[in-house]
Design a protein around this motif. Structure first.
Motif, PDB file in Angstrom:
ATOM      1  N   LYS A  71      28.023  46.963 -29.184  1.00  0.00           N
ATOM      2  CA  LYS A  71      28.160  47.065 -27.735  1.00  0.00           C
ATOM      3  C   LYS A  71      29.166  48.174 -27.388  1.00  0.00           C
ATOM      4  N   ARG A  95      34.803  38.679 -22.192  1.00  0.00           N
ATOM      5  CA  ARG A  95      34.153  39.656 -23.075  1.00  0.00           C
ATOM      6  C   ARG A  95      32.787  40.072 -22.535  1.00  0.00           C
ATOM      7  N   ASP A  96      31.986  39.087 -22.145  1.00  0.00           N
ATOM      8  CA  ASP A  96      30.628  39.390 -21.682  1.00  0.00           C
ATOM      9  C   ASP A  96      30.632  40.226 -20.399  1.00  0.00           C
ATOM     10  N   ASP A 112      36.381  36.775 -30.384  1.00  0.00           N
ATOM     11  CA  ASP A 112      35.377  37.026 -29.345  1.00  0.00           C
ATOM     12  C   ASP A 112      35.047  38.512 -29.244  1.00  0.00           C
ATOM     13  N   ALA A 133      31.226  41.344 -30.176  1.00  0.00           N
ATOM     14  CA  ALA A 133      30.634  42.442 -29.411  1.00  0.00           C
ATOM     15  C   ALA A 133      30.672  43.756 -30.193  1.00  0.00           C
ATOM     16  N   GLU A 167      28.884  43.849 -20.310  1.00  0.00           N
ATOM     17  CA  GLU A 167      27.830  44.124 -19.330  1.00  0.00           C
ATOM     18  C   GLU A 167      28.216  45.189 -18.312  1.00  0.00           C
ATOM     19  N   SER A 208      35.149  34.211 -23.963  1.00  0.00           N
ATOM     20  CA  SER A 208      33.831  34.801 -24.200  1.00  0.00           C
ATOM     21  C   SER A 208      33.222  35.320 -22.895  1.00  0.00           C
TER      22      SER A 208
END
Length: 326
Positions: free
Chosen positions: A224, A198-199, A215, A219, A203, A195
């Motif tokens: 996203k 992924r973040d 995961d 998004a 971002e 995760s």
């Protein structure tokens, strides 16, 4: 009075099944609630703690081997299930649905059956990479063009650990370790979990990373600026990680345990998991799933022997601890 007590206990016990599951509660609990509603059998569930991954439940099952408390182990992957088979914790059960699943995803001796798989995918930020510039293969990440642009979870645990063990099995230890050294030399960013990778990609802090479909799908569903790649369609293929359902040896409610396993392996359960946020891919044919979800045969599933993958887990962990420590 004693006879009445024993009779009452028997009736209560007969209407219960105990399941240990490493599948996140948010995904597994609704399935178990559906089972309760449809069968009238009460489910007593022990869910995994994220910090300990699947290992905590596996160790507990081994510790309880001589006095089992669970009837079923619903695992979010397969290698630790194989470990339990070797430890003598499981007992064979050929579900009524066993024949519906491809040979690669089930134990030939009926100790476990795989269903509803996640895939080890790449997720990339569409603001940082165009579709024409994304890689076809994970092996491109050792090239200079990808220096400092790739992230992956620490491969000592979880699905990343299994992914590396699958490479050991498929291409051999020497080539795998050369590849891992190449990733380290190319400044691959090692982080604490899929995760997190992924973040970081969501971002825009890094262009591309390894993760799992569950995961990544979170998004995508939130809109996203990311897309998913099923890598190595022209090469070794994409690793699929099935859920596994297994019956515990000498569990307190074996018949109810078998009924729960049949329910987990049903078309209905695979379909619910496919349409859920975790977006788990059905492994049997003819299951209703989202239109955007490919069939496992379309992505070229990595042809691995999961028993052999499990055998490489310890070697994988030792090497990764030395070479890819964050």
């Amino acid at each position: 009075m004693l006879i009445l007590f024993l009779f009452s206990w028997t009736i209560c016990s007969a209407q219960e099944v105990v399941v240990y599951t490493s599948v996140d509660k948010i995904f597994s609990e609704p399935i178990l609630q559906h089972f309760e509603k449809e069968t009238g059998i009460k489910v007593a569930a022990l869910y995994d703690v994220e910090a300990s991954k699947t290992v905590g439940l596996v160790n507990r099952l081994i510790a309880e081997k001589n006095r089992p408390k669970a009837d079923v182990f619903w695992n979010s992957e397969v290698t630790r299930t194989i470990q339990l088979k070797k430890e003598g914790v499981l007992t064979p059960y050929k579900s009524v649905h066993w024949d519906a699943f491809p040979k690669i995803f089930k134990d030939s001796q009926y100790y476990w059956t795989g269903f509803a798989a996640r895939a080890r995918v790449l997720i990339y930020n569409t603001n940082l990479l165009s579709d024409k510039n994304v890689p076809d293969s994970i092996f491109e990440f050792t090239q200079p063009a990808w220096r400092g642009k790739v992230t992956m979870a620490y491969p000592l645990f979880g699905t990343t650990n299994m992914h590396v063990a699958a490479l050991y099995s498929l291409i051999g230890p020497e080539k795998t370790e050369d590849y891992l050294r190449g990733l380290a030399a190319n400044e691959t960013l090692i982080v604490n979990g899929n995760s997190v990778t992924r973040d970081l990609v969501v971002e825009g802090k890094i262009p591309i990373g390894f993760t799992d479909t569950d995961d990544a799908n979170v998004a995508v569903m939130k809109g996203k600026p990311v897309k998913i790649i099923y890598p190595d369609k022209k090469g070794i293929g994409t690793l699929l990680i099935p859920n596994t359902a297994a019956l515990i040896k000498d569990g307190p409610n074996p018949q109810n345990g078998k009924q729960l396993i049949d329910y987990l392996l049903s078309r209905e359960t695979e379909s619910r998991l496919a349409f859920g946020e975790s977006a788990q891919m059905p492994l049997r044919s003819g299951v209703k799933k989202p239109a955007h979800m490919p069939d496992y045969s379309e992505i070229k599933a990595m042809e691995v022997d999961y028993m052999e993958v499990a055998a490489y887990i310890k070697q994988t962990s030792r090497f990764c601890q030395d070479v890819l420590a964050p």
